[in-house]
Design an enzyme around this catalytic site. Structure first.
Site, short mmCIF file in Angstrom:
data_model
loop_
_atom_site.label_atom_id
_atom_site.label_comp_id
_atom_site.label_asym_id
_atom_site.label_seq_id
_atom_site.Cartn_x
_atom_site.Cartn_y
_atom_site.Cartn_z
N CYS A 115 171.75 0.15 18.07
CA CYS A 115 170.96 0.09 16.83
C CYS A 115 171.33 1.19 15.84
CB CYS A 115 169.48 0.17 17.17
SG CYS A 115 168.97 -1.12 18.29
N HIS A 254 165.27 2.17 11.19
CA HIS A 254 165.69 1.03 11.99
C HIS A 254 164.49 0.12 12.24
CE1 HIS A 254 167.20 -1.53 15.01
NE2 HIS A 254 166.61 -0.93 16.01
N ASN A 284 164.28 -7.52 15.21
CA ASN A 284 165.25 -6.43 15.41
C ASN A 284 166.67 -7.00 15.48
OD1 ASN A 284 166.80 -4.30 16.31
ND2 ASN A 284 165.44 -3.72 17.99
N1 ACO Z 1 153.81 -11.44 25.26
C1 ACO Z 1 152.75 -11.18 26.03
N2 ACO Z 1 152.72 -10.19 26.93
C2 ACO Z 1 153.83 -9.45 27.05
C3 ACO Z 1 154.97 -9.67 26.28
C4 ACO Z 1 154.95 -10.73 25.36
N3 ACO Z 1 155.99 -11.01 24.58
N4 ACO Z 1 155.91 -8.76 26.62
C5 ACO Z 1 155.37 -7.99 27.57
N5 ACO Z 1 154.13 -8.40 27.84
C6 ACO Z 1 153.21 -7.86 28.82
C7 ACO Z 1 153.93 -7.22 29.96
O1 ACO Z 1 154.28 -8.17 30.93
C8 ACO Z 1 152.91 -6.25 30.48
O2 ACO Z 1 152.00 -6.97 31.26
P1 ACO Z 1 151.36 -6.31 32.58
O3 ACO Z 1 150.63 -5.09 32.08
O4 ACO Z 1 150.48 -7.39 33.09
O5 ACO Z 1 152.52 -5.99 33.43
C9 ACO Z 1 152.21 -5.83 29.22
O6 ACO Z 1 152.47 -6.82 28.22
C10 ACO Z 1 152.74 -4.52 28.69
O7 ACO Z 1 151.87 -4.23 27.67
P2 ACO Z 1 151.87 -2.84 27.01
O8 ACO Z 1 151.97 -1.76 28.02
O9 ACO Z 1 150.73 -2.80 26.08
O10 ACO Z 1 153.20 -2.90 26.21
P3 ACO Z 1 153.64 -1.85 25.22
O11 ACO Z 1 152.51 -1.40 24.38
O12 ACO Z 1 154.48 -0.83 25.90
O13 ACO Z 1 154.56 -2.69 24.26
C11 ACO Z 1 156.85 -2.86 23.70
C12 ACO Z 1 155.78 -3.18 24.74
C13 ACO Z 1 156.51 -3.60 22.41
C14 ACO Z 1 158.19 -3.34 24.18
C15 ACO Z 1 156.83 -1.34 23.47
O14 ACO Z 1 157.04 -0.65 24.66
C16 ACO Z 1 157.83 -0.91 22.47
O15 ACO Z 1 157.65 -1.09 21.29
N6 ACO Z 1 158.92 -0.26 22.92
C17 ACO Z 1 159.99 0.07 22.06
C18 ACO Z 1 161.05 -0.86 22.40
C19 ACO Z 1 161.79 -1.41 21.25
O16 ACO Z 1 161.37 -1.48 20.13
N7 ACO Z 1 162.97 -1.82 21.59
C20 ACO Z 1 163.84 -2.38 20.67
C21 ACO Z 1 165.18 -2.08 21.09
S1 ACO Z 1 165.52 -0.44 20.96
C22 ACO Z 1 165.58 -0.13 19.46
O17 ACO Z 1 165.97 -0.94 18.68
C23 ACO Z 1 165.05 1.14 19.07
#
Ligand code: ACO
Length: 327
Positions: A115, A254, A284
């Site tokens: 990214c 980003h 993204n």
């Molecule tokens: N729909 C529904 N539920 C989902 C989904 C979805 N698409 N994806 C994950 N879940 C569930 C998981 O299975 C998990 O369930 P569980 O608790 O029963 O195991 C739960 O949601 C996780 O929820 P949270 O802990 O609230 O998730 P979080 O707040 O951490 O959000 C996210 C996840 C959005 C990925 C977050 O960690 C994040 O923004 N991370 C940054 C990652 C990112 O942006 N990456 C992009 C690539 S890197 C870059 O470009 C910088």
């Protein structure tokens, strides 16, 4: 910094026509519009046609950037492409774009900085122009995530999308890249990666069966690092340029996740109207998010020529960086 000043002469972007909404994703996997919007800010994203490759998207964005720069394609003397979803593992997608633009003979190579690809490419291009090695460099950031996503994995597939942004950099009277800074920490490479397909885990039936050819991410770790590393990079370029953040006309971070951007906005107490956000419409697109946002903002006249813009990114590697550019 060198013999010559370097400016961004032209900007272009291309996003595929097909829109994939959160409502459509709800029919494909166990997810909801509410979950995706509240966690990421993404409402819809663009998906390329099956036959469209990353180099096709890149070539379309490149043609627009070349036209906007007011030069002929033949005036280019180097092509740099930033991608992690290129046409092949090798040869370079930059070579494929060079062929599509009919520029046979000029050097072309890829940068793999995930990214942060646009900032890495900008930094390299600026150095090569400043030193007098090249006159007009095409930097193309292009991604086609849809081809390699695991559509069964709701953790990842709702985040990433397809699109391309390009800029032409060239010699200029005034300096257009006021500062740039790059960083990486390879000890975190296993937190965001595509494990299979390289020399570490070559393609095999077992590898494919275990899904290791798909992107894997530790979302919480990525989030934590992104919200601290992008400000580190932004502070570095502000100090390099001798500027305060208030002096920037716009900031383009980003476009991975609205919560990451909001955390940075709060940290610097930035007015919301200075911060460009388009991830709600495009998701993204990794290396392509910043050049798409710049080109689109110029097109809509939200950003104007002469504006001072801070850009910062964070991604797989981990890599991160920032730059300050005079548009
Ligand atoms: N729909 C529904 N539920 C989902 C989904 C979805 N698409 N994806 C994950 N879940 C569930 C998981 O299975 C998990 O369930 P569980 O608790 O029963 O195991 C739960 O949601 C996780 O929820 P949270 O802990 O609230 O998730 P979080 O707040 O951490 O959000 C996210 C996840 C959005 C990925 C977050 O960690 C994040 O923004 N991370 C940054 C990652 C990112 O942006 N990456 C992009 C690539 S890197 C870059 O470009 C910088």
């Amino acid at each position: 910094m060198g013999i010559y000043n370097c400016s961004l002469l032209g900007y272009g972007y291309y996003v595929p026509e097909t829109i994939l909404t959160n409502a459509q994703l709800e029919t494909m996997m166990d997810t909801s519009d509410e979950w995706i919007v509240s966690r990421t800010g993404i409402k819809e994203r663009r998906i390329a046609a099956r036959e469209q490759t990353a180099s096709d998207l890149g070539a379309l964005a490149a043609r627009k950037a070349i036209a906007a720069a007011g030069i002929q394609a033949a005036d280019l003397d180097l092509i740099i492409t930033a991608t992690i979803t290129g046409d092949y593992i090798w040869p370079a997608t930059a070579c494929r774009i060079q062929d599509k633009l009919g520029l046979h003979g000029i050097p072309a190579f890829d940068i793999s900085a995930a990214c942060t690809g646009f900032i890495y490419g900008l930094n390299m291009a600026r150095g090569l122009i400043a030193s007098g090695s090249y006159k007009n460099i095409l930097l193309v950031c292009t991604e086609k995530f849809s081809a390699g996503l695991n559509w069964q994995d709701r953790n990842v597939s709702v985040l990433f999308a397809d699109g391309a942004g390009a800029v032409v950099l060239g010699r200029s009277a005034d300096e257009g890249v006021l500062a740039s800074a790059l960083f990486a920490d390879g000890s975190k490479s296993d937190l965001l990666l595509q494990p299979g397909g390289g020399s570490c885990k070559p393609i095999s039936a077992e590898l494919v069966a275990s899904g290791q050819h798909y992107l894997q991410m530790n979302g919480k770790e990525v989030y934590m690092h992104a919200v601290s590393k992008m400000p580190q990079a932004l502070d570095a370029v502000l100090s390099q340029a001798g500027l305060a953040v208030e002096q920037l006309d716009h900031l383009v971070f980003h476009q991975a996740n609205l919560r990451i951007i909001q955390a940075i906005v709060q940290r610097y107490r930035l007015p919301a109207d200075k911060v460009v956000v388009n991830l709600d419409r495009y998701g993204n697109t990794s290396a392509a998010t910043i050049p798409i946002a710049l080109a689109e903002s110029l097109e809509s006249r939200r950003i104007k020529r002469g504006d001072l813009v801070g850009v910062a990114a964070f991604g797989g590697g981990f890599t991160w960086g920032a730059a300050i550019i005079r548009i």
